[in-house]
Scaffold this motif. Structure first.
Motif, PDB file in Angstrom:
ATOM      1  N   LEU A 141      40.953  31.999  45.959  1.00 52.68           N
ATOM      2  CA  LEU A 141      39.929  32.922  45.567  1.00 52.68           C
ATOM      3  C   LEU A 141      38.750  33.059  46.253  1.00 52.68           C
ATOM      4  O   LEU A 141      37.818  33.509  45.887  1.00 52.68           O
ATOM      5  N   ALA A 142      38.431  32.296  47.385  1.00 50.62           N
ATOM      6  CA  ALA A 142      37.408  32.215  47.932  1.00 50.62           C
ATOM      7  C   ALA A 142      36.819  33.661  48.396  1.00 50.62           C
ATOM      8  O   ALA A 142      35.552  33.823  48.448  1.00 50.62           O
ATOM      9  N   PRO A 143      37.670  34.557  48.967  1.00 51.15           N
ATOM     10  CA  PRO A 143      36.995  35.737  49.522  1.00 51.15           C
ATOM     11  C   PRO A 143      36.291  36.268  48.269  1.00 51.15           C
ATOM     12  O   PRO A 143      35.384  36.950  48.216  1.00 51.15           O
ATOM     13  N   GLU A 144      37.043  36.488  47.046  1.00 45.65           N
ATOM     14  CA  GLU A 144      36.229  36.957  45.799  1.00 45.65           C
ATOM     15  C   GLU A 144      35.347  36.512  45.266  1.00 45.65           C
ATOM     16  O   GLU A 144      34.284  37.002  44.885  1.00 45.65           O
ATOM     17  N   THR A 145      35.160  35.004  45.400  1.00 48.11           N
ATOM     18  CA  THR A 145      34.259  34.373  44.973  1.00 48.11           C
ATOM     19  C   THR A 145      32.932  34.558  45.885  1.00 48.11           C
ATOM     20  O   THR A 145      31.647  34.857  45.393  1.00 48.11           O
ATOM     21  N   LEU A 146      33.192  34.632  46.853  1.00 44.60           N
ATOM     22  CA  LEU A 146      31.771  34.699  48.084  1.00 44.60           C
ATOM     23  C   LEU A 146      31.238  36.300  48.080  1.00 44.60           C
ATOM     24  O   LEU A 146      30.239  36.698  48.166  1.00 44.60           O
ATOM     25  N   ARG A 147      32.273  37.269  47.414  1.00 44.15           N
ATOM     26  CA  ARG A 147      31.921  38.412  47.120  1.00 44.15           C
ATOM     27  C   ARG A 147      30.728  38.988  46.020  1.00 44.15           C
ATOM     28  O   ARG A 147      30.092  39.708  46.087  1.00 44.15           O
ATOM     29  N   ILE A 148      30.727  37.600  45.318  1.00 45.95           N
ATOM     30  CA  ILE A 148      29.796  37.743  44.168  1.00 45.95           C
ATOM     31  C   ILE A 148      28.527  37.855  44.820  1.00 45.95           C
ATOM     32  O   ILE A 148      27.393  38.427  44.315  1.00 45.95           O
ATOM     33  N   TYR A 149      28.164  37.118  46.073  1.00 45.63           N
ATOM     34  CA  TYR A 149      26.783  36.792  46.375  1.00 45.63           C
ATOM     35  C   TYR A 149      26.292  38.194  47.220  1.00 45.63           C
ATOM     36  O   TYR A 149      25.164  38.165  47.730  1.00 45.63           O
ATOM     37  N   GLY A 150      27.323  38.888  47.759  1.00 48.01           N
ATOM     38  CA  GLY A 150      26.905  40.233  48.689  1.00 48.01           C
ATOM     39  C   GLY A 150      26.724  39.496  49.939  1.00 48.01           C
ATOM     40  O   GLY A 150      26.772  38.390  50.460  1.00 48.01           O
ATOM     41  N   LYS A 151      26.217  40.684  50.816  1.00 49.33           N
ATOM     42  CA  LYS A 151      25.866  40.405  52.304  1.00 49.33           C
ATOM     43  C   LYS A 151      24.480  39.488  52.440  1.00 49.33           C
ATOM     44  O   LYS A 151      23.727  39.904  51.714  1.00 49.33           O
ATOM     45  N   PRO A 152      24.475  38.901  53.247  1.00 52.97           N
ATOM     46  CA  PRO A 152      25.440  38.239  54.289  1.00 52.97           C
ATOM     47  C   PRO A 152      26.151  37.140  53.952  1.00 52.97           C
ATOM     48  O   PRO A 152      26.823  36.515  54.826  1.00 52.97           O
ATOM     49  N   TYR A 153      26.295  36.842  52.600  1.00 48.58           N
ATOM     50  CA  TYR A 153      26.936  35.376  52.053  1.00 48.58           C
ATOM     51  C   TYR A 153      28.275  35.488  52.050  1.00 48.58           C
ATOM     52  O   TYR A 153      29.238  34.588  51.957  1.00 48.58           O
ATOM     53  N   ASP A 154      28.883  36.845  52.032  1.00 48.05           N
ATOM     54  CA  ASP A 154      30.329  36.947  51.928  1.00 48.05           C
ATOM     55  C   ASP A 154      31.177  36.644  53.111  1.00 48.05           C
ATOM     56  O   ASP A 154      32.180  36.708  53.073  1.00 48.05           O
ATOM     57  N   ALA A 155      30.168  36.434  54.214  1.00 49.82           N
ATOM     58  CA  ALA A 155      31.024  36.240  55.508  1.00 49.82           C
ATOM     59  C   ALA A 155      30.884  34.550  55.566  1.00 49.82           C
ATOM     60  O   ALA A 155      31.394  34.284  56.806  1.00 49.82           O
ATOM     61  N   ASN A 156      30.684  33.816  54.477  1.00 47.15           N
ATOM     62  CA  ASN A 156      30.820  32.217  54.631  1.00 47.15           C
ATOM     63  C   ASN A 156      32.234  31.656  54.474  1.00 47.15           C
ATOM     64  O   ASN A 156      32.172  30.707  53.950  1.00 47.15           O
ATOM     65  N   LEU A 157      33.054  32.481  54.618  1.00 47.12           N
ATOM     66  CA  LEU A 157      34.477  32.124  54.186  1.00 47.12           C
ATOM     67  C   LEU A 157      34.872  30.748  54.655  1.00 47.12           C
ATOM     68  O   LEU A 157      35.276  29.678  54.350  1.00 47.12           O
ATOM     69  N   THR A 158      34.802  30.572  56.206  1.00 47.22           N
ATOM     70  CA  THR A 158      35.025  29.263  56.601  1.00 47.22           C
ATOM     71  C   THR A 158      34.125  28.282  56.533  1.00 47.22           C
ATOM     72  O   THR A 158      34.883  26.945  56.244  1.00 47.22           O
ATOM     73  N   ILE A 159      32.946  28.426  56.265  1.00 48.42           N
ATOM     74  CA  ILE A 159      31.913  27.496  55.698  1.00 48.42           C
ATOM     75  C   ILE A 159      32.548  26.888  54.529  1.00 48.42           C
ATOM     76  O   ILE A 159      32.498  25.615  54.234  1.00 48.42           O
ATOM     77  N   TYR A 160      32.555  28.042  53.652  1.00 52.18           N
ATOM     78  CA  TYR A 160      33.145  27.686  52.171  1.00 52.18           C
ATOM     79  C   TYR A 160      34.378  26.811  52.236  1.00 52.18           C
ATOM     80  O   TYR A 160      34.612  25.795  51.461  1.00 52.18           O
ATOM     81  N   ALA A 161      35.342  27.133  52.893  1.00 52.65           N
ATOM     82  CA  ALA A 161      36.583  26.326  53.009  1.00 52.65           C
ATOM     83  C   ALA A 161      36.452  25.154  53.605  1.00 52.65           C
ATOM     84  O   ALA A 161      37.104  23.862  53.010  1.00 52.65           O
ATOM     85  N   LEU A 162      35.669  24.832  54.697  1.00 49.47           N
ATOM     86  CA  LEU A 162      35.312  23.423  55.091  1.00 49.47           C
ATOM     87  C   LEU A 162      34.773  22.455  53.847  1.00 49.47           C
ATOM     88  O   LEU A 162      35.038  21.562  53.853  1.00 49.47           O
ATOM     89  N   LEU A 163      33.730  23.018  53.271  1.00 51.11           N
ATOM     90  CA  LEU A 163      33.184  22.356  52.094  1.00 51.11           C
ATOM     91  C   LEU A 163      34.091  22.192  50.905  1.00 51.11           C
ATOM     92  O   LEU A 163      33.832  20.912  50.379  1.00 51.11           O
ATOM     93  N   LEU A 164      34.819  23.026  50.605  1.00 49.00           N
ATOM     94  CA  LEU A 164      35.871  22.732  49.712  1.00 49.00           C
ATOM     95  C   LEU A 164      36.878  21.566  50.230  1.00 49.00           C
ATOM     96  O   LEU A 164      37.428  20.624  49.511  1.00 49.00           O
ATOM     97  N   GLY A 165      37.165  21.833  51.647  1.00 47.44           N
ATOM     98  CA  GLY A 165      37.815  20.389  52.189  1.00 47.44           C
ATOM     99  C   GLY A 165      36.915  19.099  51.891  1.00 47.44           C
ATOM    100  O   GLY A 165      37.669  18.153  51.550  1.00 47.44           O
ATOM    101  N   VAL A 166      35.745  19.105  52.152  1.00 50.43           N
ATOM    102  CA  VAL A 166      35.013  17.949  51.707  1.00 50.43           C
ATOM    103  C   VAL A 166      35.192  17.524  50.194  1.00 50.43           C
ATOM    104  O   VAL A 166      35.447  16.060  50.017  1.00 50.43           O
ATOM    105  N   GLN A 167      35.167  18.446  49.491  1.00 56.07           N
ATOM    106  CA  GLN A 167      35.035  17.987  48.008  1.00 56.07           C
ATOM    107  C   GLN A 167      36.817  17.363  47.562  1.00 56.07           C
ATOM    108  O   GLN A 167      36.971  16.267  46.968  1.00 56.07           O
ATOM    109  N   TRP A 168      37.757  18.152  48.390  1.00 52.88           N
ATOM    110  CA  TRP A 168      38.916  17.652  48.351  1.00 52.88           C
ATOM    111  C   TRP A 168      39.553  16.174  48.769  1.00 52.88           C
ATOM    112  O   TRP A 168      39.826  15.392  48.280  1.00 52.88           O
ATOM    113  N   ILE A 169      38.756  16.044  49.953  1.00 48.38           N
ATOM    114  CA  ILE A 169      38.716  14.677  50.550  1.00 48.38           C
ATOM    115  C   ILE A 169      38.126  13.667  49.679  1.00 48.38           C
ATOM    116  O   ILE A 169      38.799  12.356  49.615  1.00 48.38           O
ATOM    117  N   ASN A 170      37.160  13.940  49.131  1.00 46.48           N
ATOM    118  CA  ASN A 170      36.298  13.044  48.237  1.00 46.48           C
ATOM    119  C   ASN A 170      37.234  12.621  46.944  1.00 46.48           C
ATOM    120  O   ASN A 170      36.970  11.572  46.503  1.00 46.48           O
TER     121      ASN A 170
END
Length: 449
Positions: free
Chosen positions: A335-364
């Motif tokens: 649901l990352a694209p829909e989640t980031l779309r809540i914030y509008g531009k330019p934050y909706d282009a943060n998909l890769t950053i958000y995915a990496l940080l979700l990876g941090v939470q998953w690993i922890n």
């Protein structure tokens, strides 16, 4: 006995309780889930409100203040936090037979004095810069409340981590209400052209309330009085044990906040804002994941269980952590694209950053049982090497890539740091338990850990 231990025994008794007790326990879990959902909603709503009220550059400047307060507090409280967590997780009372609540109070006082002294030094430097460099006056006024918030952030974070070590993870969520509510109130009541320092002073107010809430929750979990603390001063051996964790605590702080410090200094404010939005959104995983791990691995709540768990038990806990982490993070990633779309531009282009940080939470989340095991068994040399090497790696990765990739480099460095620490923790935990079982089998055949 710890209040956490009493809670664990109560939970065990609930299994064999009559239906009325089971219904009451179910209601308790329902309320806890609702409180966690509310905390996650406040986190996202506060983030959305701030970035809607501020321009991307102003939002980046504002979130740099978070790095000042939270990053410095992590460095200051590191050795106290690690020592206290070790005593709680290992079910020990601390040096010299000190009760856990007394030990927590004593360490909190020392940590508060330390952070207050640094706050005073920074205030002197700020006053001098205000005179010597008038062109920095606006910046200094923006960050002054974050400097003043340093002691309060240190106290709330220290007590929150103590609650986390006792598996009272809901306390951290509740304490975070104050910060997010202060951000929301600042947006609601500040005029459209309000300066940034209005939001900064709101953060200070929220940090004071958060520290108060965390203190109340910690006192409820680890009850202690001032007279008990005065009658039980810390021994020289305890103080030496705390001080011996100084460099490990600093390495841990650099590992966690080093990439953000580099991003704050070397990257434009926009990159800081992009990272902050993605990080605050990914942080909602931490609101739910520890509770899911505990629900799935009730063994971690049993106070009478030996600290030196069997390899089979640890593998079971790691497997459960893997399942729950994956089940929670995968839908968020989908649901990352829909989640980031809540914030509008330019934050909706943060998909890769958000995915990496979700990876941090998953690993922890996956490595949490192994990290707790490492805190209990405590091999200072191995832990120091792991955290130190991880800190060097994340600093190098972020420093080399931040000029070109900005927030993406910081997120990638954070992911690498989480991989280094948790992978090493899992490997060490399994190898230590295997060695312990081998030695036990040699000295006393047929004995069980």
């Amino acid at each position: 006995m710890f209040e956490a231990d009493k809670s664990a025994q109560d939970m065990i008794k609930t299994v064999a309780a009559p239906p009325q007790m089971l219904i009451r326990a179910g209601h308790s879990w329902t309320w806890e889930l609702l409180l966690r959902i509310l905390g996650a909603a406040l986190q996202i709503l506060a983030t959305w409100a701030v970035i809607r009220a501020l321009t991307p550059d102003d939002a980046g400047i504002y979130f740099r203040g978070f790095v000042i307060a939270l990053g410095l507090s992590t460095l200051l409280r590191g050795k106290y936090e690690i020592y206290m967590a070790q005593q709680i997780i290992s079910r020990c009372a601390g040096g010299g037979g000190i009760l856990p609540g007394v030990l927590l109070l004593q360490l909190a006082r020392r940590m508060l004095l330390r952070s207050s002294l640094l706050c005073a030094v920074l205030l002197v430097v700020t006053a001098d810069l205000d005179i010597q460099a008038p062109q920095l006056q606006t910046v200094l006024q923006t960050y002054l409340p974050f400097v003043l918030a340093l002691p309060f952030v240190s106290v709330s974070s220290f007590l929150g981590e103590a609650l986390r070590a006792a598996n009272r993870t809901l306390g951290i969520v509740v304490a975070a209400y104050a910060i997010n509510l202060s951000m929301l109130l600042a947006v609601l009541f500040a005029p459209p052209d309000a300066p940034l320092e209005v939001y900064s002073w709101a953060f200070l107010l929220g940090s004071v309330v958060a520290a108060t809430v965390a203190a109340a929750l910690a006192w409820h979990t680890f009850p202690a009085t001032r007279s008990q603390a005065a009658a039980s001063p810390l021994s020289r051996e305890t103080l030496h044990a705390v001080d011996s964790r100084e460099w490990i605590g600093l390495a841990r702080g650099v590992l966690l906040w080093g990439p953000l410090c580099i991003l704050s200094v070397w990257a434009p404010p926009l990159e800081m804002a992009r990272y902050a939005v993605a990080a605050r959104t990914a942080l909602i995983v931490d609101y739910f994941l520890p509770a899911l791990n505990l629900t799935g691995c009730r063994e971690t709540l049993i106070a009478t269980q030996q600290v030196q768990a069997s390899r089979r038990l640890l593998v079971g806990q790691l497997s459960a952590a893997l399942v729950y982490s994956t089940v929670l993070v995968l839908p968020l990633l989908f649901l990352a694209p829909e989640t980031l779309r809540i914030y509008g531009k330019p934050y909706d282009a943060n998909l890769t950053i958000y995915a990496l940080l979700l990876g941090v939470q998953w690993i922890n989340g996956v490595g949490r049982p192994a990290v707790r095991n490492a805190v209990v068994t405590w091999n200072a040399r191995r832990i120091g090497i792991t955290l130190g090497s991880g800190a060097v790696v994340v600093l190098l990765v972020c420093a080399l890539g931040v000029a070109r990739y900005g927030a993406l480099a910081a997120a990638g460095a954070s992911l690498i740091g989480a991989l280094v620490v948790n992978t090493r923790a899992i490997f060490l935990a399994l190898s230590n338990l295997q060695q312990g079982e081998s030695q036990s089998g040699t000295t006393s055949p047929g004995a069980k850990l």
